[in-house]
Write a protein that holds these residues in place. Structure first.
Motif, PDB file in Angstrom:
ATOM      1  N   GLY A 275       0.846  -1.192   0.000  1.00 55.60           N
ATOM      2  CA  GLY A 275       0.000   0.000   0.000  1.00 55.60           C
ATOM      3  C   GLY A 275       0.875   1.232   0.000  1.00 55.60           C
ATOM      4  O   GLY A 275       1.535   1.552  -0.979  1.00 55.60           O
ATOM      5  N   HIS A 276       0.911   1.923   1.124  1.00 52.39           N
ATOM      6  CA  HIS A 276       1.783   3.089   1.255  1.00 52.39           C
ATOM      7  C   HIS A 276       3.245   2.672   1.338  1.00 52.39           C
ATOM      8  O   HIS A 276       4.141   3.474   1.050  1.00 52.39           O
ATOM      9  N   PHE A 277       3.479   1.425   1.754  1.00 51.59           N
ATOM     10  CA  PHE A 277       4.834   0.896   1.869  1.00 51.59           C
ATOM     11  C   PHE A 277       4.905  -0.461   1.198  1.00 51.59           C
ATOM     12  O   PHE A 277       3.887  -1.125   0.984  1.00 51.59           O
ATOM     13  N   LEU A 278       6.110  -0.908   0.893  1.00 52.04           N
ATOM     14  CA  LEU A 278       6.308  -2.109   0.095  1.00 52.04           C
ATOM     15  C   LEU A 278       6.028  -3.387   0.879  1.00 52.04           C
ATOM     16  O   LEU A 278       5.388  -4.300   0.365  1.00 52.04           O
ATOM     17  N   HIS A 279       6.492  -3.474   2.108  1.00 55.38           N
ATOM     18  CA  HIS A 279       6.404  -4.733   2.848  1.00 55.38           C
ATOM     19  C   HIS A 279       5.691  -4.588   4.190  1.00 55.38           C
ATOM     20  O   HIS A 279       5.885  -5.420   5.076  1.00 55.38           O
ATOM     21  N   GLU A 280       4.923  -3.576   4.384  1.00 52.66           N
ATOM     22  CA  GLU A 280       4.252  -3.354   5.646  1.00 52.66           C
ATOM     23  C   GLU A 280       2.879  -2.744   5.372  1.00 52.66           C
ATOM     24  O   GLU A 280       2.659  -2.162   4.307  1.00 52.66           O
ATOM     25  N   PRO A 281       1.975  -2.793   6.366  1.00 53.13           N
ATOM     26  CA  PRO A 281       2.135  -3.302   7.723  1.00 53.13           C
ATOM     27  C   PRO A 281       1.268  -4.526   8.013  1.00 53.13           C
ATOM     28  O   PRO A 281       1.250  -5.021   9.120  1.00 53.13           O
ATOM     29  N   GLY A 282       0.488  -5.006   7.034  1.00 52.36           N
ATOM     30  CA  GLY A 282      -0.477  -6.081   7.271  1.00 52.36           C
ATOM     31  C   GLY A 282       0.179  -7.445   7.374  1.00 52.36           C
ATOM     32  O   GLY A 282       1.400  -7.566   7.471  1.00 52.36           O
ATOM     33  N   PRO A 283      -0.623  -8.510   7.331  1.00 50.46           N
ATOM     34  CA  PRO A 283      -0.110  -9.862   7.562  1.00 50.46           C
ATOM     35  C   PRO A 283       0.907 -10.304   6.512  1.00 50.46           C
ATOM     36  O   PRO A 283       0.688 -10.154   5.314  1.00 50.46           O
ATOM     37  N   LEU A 284       2.012 -10.835   6.985  1.00 45.26           N
ATOM     38  CA  LEU A 284       3.008 -11.480   6.126  1.00 45.26           C
ATOM     39  C   LEU A 284       2.606 -12.940   5.962  1.00 45.26           C
ATOM     40  O   LEU A 284       2.291 -13.622   6.937  1.00 45.26           O
ATOM     41  N   MET A 285       2.626 -13.413   4.718  1.00 43.55           N
ATOM     42  CA  MET A 285       2.209 -14.792   4.434  1.00 43.55           C
ATOM     43  C   MET A 285       3.366 -15.536   3.783  1.00 43.55           C
ATOM     44  O   MET A 285       3.435 -15.697   2.572  1.00 43.55           O
ATOM     45  N   GLY A 286       4.305 -15.954   4.608  1.00 43.82           N
ATOM     46  CA  GLY A 286       5.455 -16.715   4.148  1.00 43.82           C
ATOM     47  C   GLY A 286       6.609 -15.841   3.701  1.00 43.82           C
ATOM     48  O   GLY A 286       6.471 -14.642   3.428  1.00 43.82           O
ATOM     49  N   LEU A 287       7.777 -16.448   3.658  1.00 39.54           N
ATOM     50  CA  LEU A 287       8.986 -15.871   3.100  1.00 39.54           C
ATOM     51  C   LEU A 287       9.624 -16.937   2.212  1.00 39.54           C
ATOM     52  O   LEU A 287       9.381 -18.135   2.420  1.00 39.54           O
ATOM     53  N   PRO A 288      10.446 -16.572   1.238  1.00 38.17           N
ATOM     54  CA  PRO A 288      11.055 -17.596   0.386  1.00 38.17           C
ATOM     55  C   PRO A 288      11.782 -18.672   1.183  1.00 38.17           C
ATOM     56  O   PRO A 288      11.826 -19.834   0.773  1.00 38.17           O
ATOM     57  N   TRP A 289      12.330 -18.298   2.333  1.00 37.53           N
ATOM     58  CA  TRP A 289      13.075 -19.243   3.154  1.00 37.53           C
ATOM     59  C   TRP A 289      12.278 -19.738   4.372  1.00 37.53           C
ATOM     60  O   TRP A 289      12.791 -20.497   5.178  1.00 37.53           O
ATOM     61  N   GLU A 290      11.021 -19.317   4.490  1.00 37.91           N
ATOM     62  CA  GLU A 290      10.207 -19.723   5.632  1.00 37.91           C
ATOM     63  C   GLU A 290       8.788 -19.992   5.170  1.00 37.91           C
ATOM     64  O   GLU A 290       8.045 -19.075   4.823  1.00 37.91           O
ATOM     65  N   GLN A 291       8.391 -21.265   5.174  1.00 37.43           N
ATOM     66  CA  GLN A 291       7.094 -21.683   4.651  1.00 37.43           C
ATOM     67  C   GLN A 291       6.197 -22.289   5.737  1.00 37.43           C
ATOM     68  O   GLN A 291       5.235 -22.999   5.415  1.00 37.43           O
ATOM     69  N   VAL A 292       6.487 -21.988   6.996  1.00 36.72           N
ATOM     70  CA  VAL A 292       5.688 -22.521   8.093  1.00 36.72           C
ATOM     71  C   VAL A 292       5.165 -21.404   8.991  1.00 36.72           C
ATOM     72  O   VAL A 292       3.962 -21.254   9.190  1.00 36.72           O
TER      73      VAL A 292
END
Length: 430
Positions: free
Chosen positions: A351-368
């Motif tokens: 939205g106003h920022f690239l990676h914030e502030p709502g829910p993060l749903m996984g990372l390339p190195w973290e799938q749990v």
């Protein structure tokens, strides 16, 4: 709070058609009109939802609180110390918006401090708070959400020393999240336009207008994209990336270190722009035709179809009130049950920022599980990247397993999920 009901508003243009880009003066007018509506409509809603009757935002010039950047007018110059106070006077009177600084707020806030008077800014802030006697004051500090962590340690200490220990002061993390992640209908229409601009530039990059097979490199594409965005009077939301994915046979022919784009290559981009305070983030794929070809090989087409299928599975698991971690695990479970090969999801709010502030749903190195950011819950009228990949064996490349990485921006509403300006379902053909 009003929500967007008309799906058709996002489909007024043909995909990849470049919309008109507003002049700076017109952008300022649109952004300020939208900001006024956000302050009038959204701010009371999120303050009451999160239990704060006062919100204090304090920062310095050239070291702005992230939230501060979203509550000031487009053409605002904010010199020296900045103090903004929002106070809930109740349903009848609404939110009082007070500016305690030298900054001109273009009528969006009331100037509560006279720089030529006897009070300094801190004395004025203390008086403002004493006169209103709030039950709960929110300040922008957060362990996990950087966009909600805008107050510096020194300013926080000064604030507490100034107002004393008579008030309840709490982290406004949840308030920051709800203010930043929630978008009103007018913003969602702008998001469609911003996405259309970026899609058009991607299409241009992935064309013979820009690419000469055997000559052009990914570095050439990177700088072409960046320059094109700049020439349009816009900014990139992050440094652009382009890469080549090719068969092992082609790698053996040209060498592992070859960066020249060749016929038969699959190309991938990860690019985005900022337009009228909204961030766009897209990943798309192209194929460089060999002589006699009119489309990409079937194996590559099937791989993209698998990635589209994962997109469908993923967004079908979006639910109001679920955390990012819960959505991630539900979606991966559904994807595996659907027979999708090696699904991977790494999506984030935008939205106003690239990676914030709502829910993060996984990372390339973290799938749990992503502690903190992955524990934020999903809500309506919020925007996300549908960012993911599948790995699929391509028969034409001797069953080589190839990653198919796609990313499109979408909004989650009560009426479902809508991709801004659609999504990629076929290759750009070069």
């Amino acid at each position: 709070m009003p929500i967007l009901h008309e799906h058709e508003v996002f489909m007024q243009m043909k995909r990849y058609e470049m919309p008109a880009i507003l002049s700076l003066r017109e952008r300022a007018r649109v952004v300020n009109d939208i900001l006024k509506k956000r302050l009038d409509i959204l701010l009371p809603s999120v303050m009451r939802e999160t239990g704060f009757d006062m919100w204090v935002i304090i920062c310095h010039e050239d070291n702005y609180d992230p939230v501060f950047q979203t509550v000031i007018p487009y053409e605002c110059w904010a010199p020296i110390l900045q103090i903004v106070v929002f106070y809930d006077q109740g349903n009848d009177k609404g939110i009082e918006r007070l500016n305690i600084s030298r900054t001109y707020m273009h009528g969006l806030m009331v100037d509560a401090w006279d720089p030529n008077g006897t009070e300094d800014q801190w004395e004025c802030l203390k008086r403002v708070i004493q006169e209103r006697n709030p039950k709960c004051i929110g300040i922008n500090q957060s362990e996990f959400i950087w966009a909600g962590d805008g107050i510096t340690a020194t300013l926080k200490e000064k604030f507490i020393r100034t107002i004393g220990n008579s008030y309840q002061i709490k982290s406004a993390e949840k308030l920051c999240i709800r203010w930043l992640e929630t978008h009103i209908p007018e913003e969602l229409i702008l998001y469609h336009q911003a996405s259309a601009i970026n899609h058009s530039i991607i299409k241009e990059c992935f064309s013979r207008q820009v690419i000469t097979p055997g000559v052009t490199t990914c570095e050439d594409l990177r700088w072409y994209y960046w320059q094109r965005v700049t020439d349009l009077g816009l900014r990139v939301s992050f440094p652009p990336f382009f890469r080549i994915l090719r068969s092992d046979e082609t790698k053996a022919l040209w060498g592992e270190k070859d960066t020249v784009i060749r016929m038969g290559d699959m190309l991938h981009c990860d690019v985005g722009i900022e337009y009228m305070r909204l961030i766009v983030d897209h990943q798309e794929l192209a194929y460089v035709l060999r002589p006699g070809e009119v489309d990409a090989p079937k194996g590559l087409i099937d791989g993209m179809a698998q990635a589209n299928k994962l997109q469908d599975v993923f967004i079908s698991n979006w639910r109001k009130g679920l955390t990012g971690n819960e959505i991630l695990n539900n979606a991966l479970k559904s994807a595996k049950a659907a027979g999708i090969n090696k699904p991977k999801i790494y999506s984030h709010s935008i939205g106003h920022f690239l990676h914030e502030p709502g829910p993060l749903m996984g990372l390339p190195w973290e799938q749990v599980n992503c502690p903190g950011r992955g524990d934020v819950v999903m809500d309506y009228n919020t925007c996300y990247t549908v960012e993911l990949s599948v790995t699929y064996p391509v028969p034409e490349w001797n069953n080589q397993e190839v990653p198919f990485m796609l990313e499109q921006d979408a909004v989650f509403t009560e009426n479902g999920v809508i991709f801004f300006d659609g999504r990629q379902e076929s290759f750009h053909l070069v």
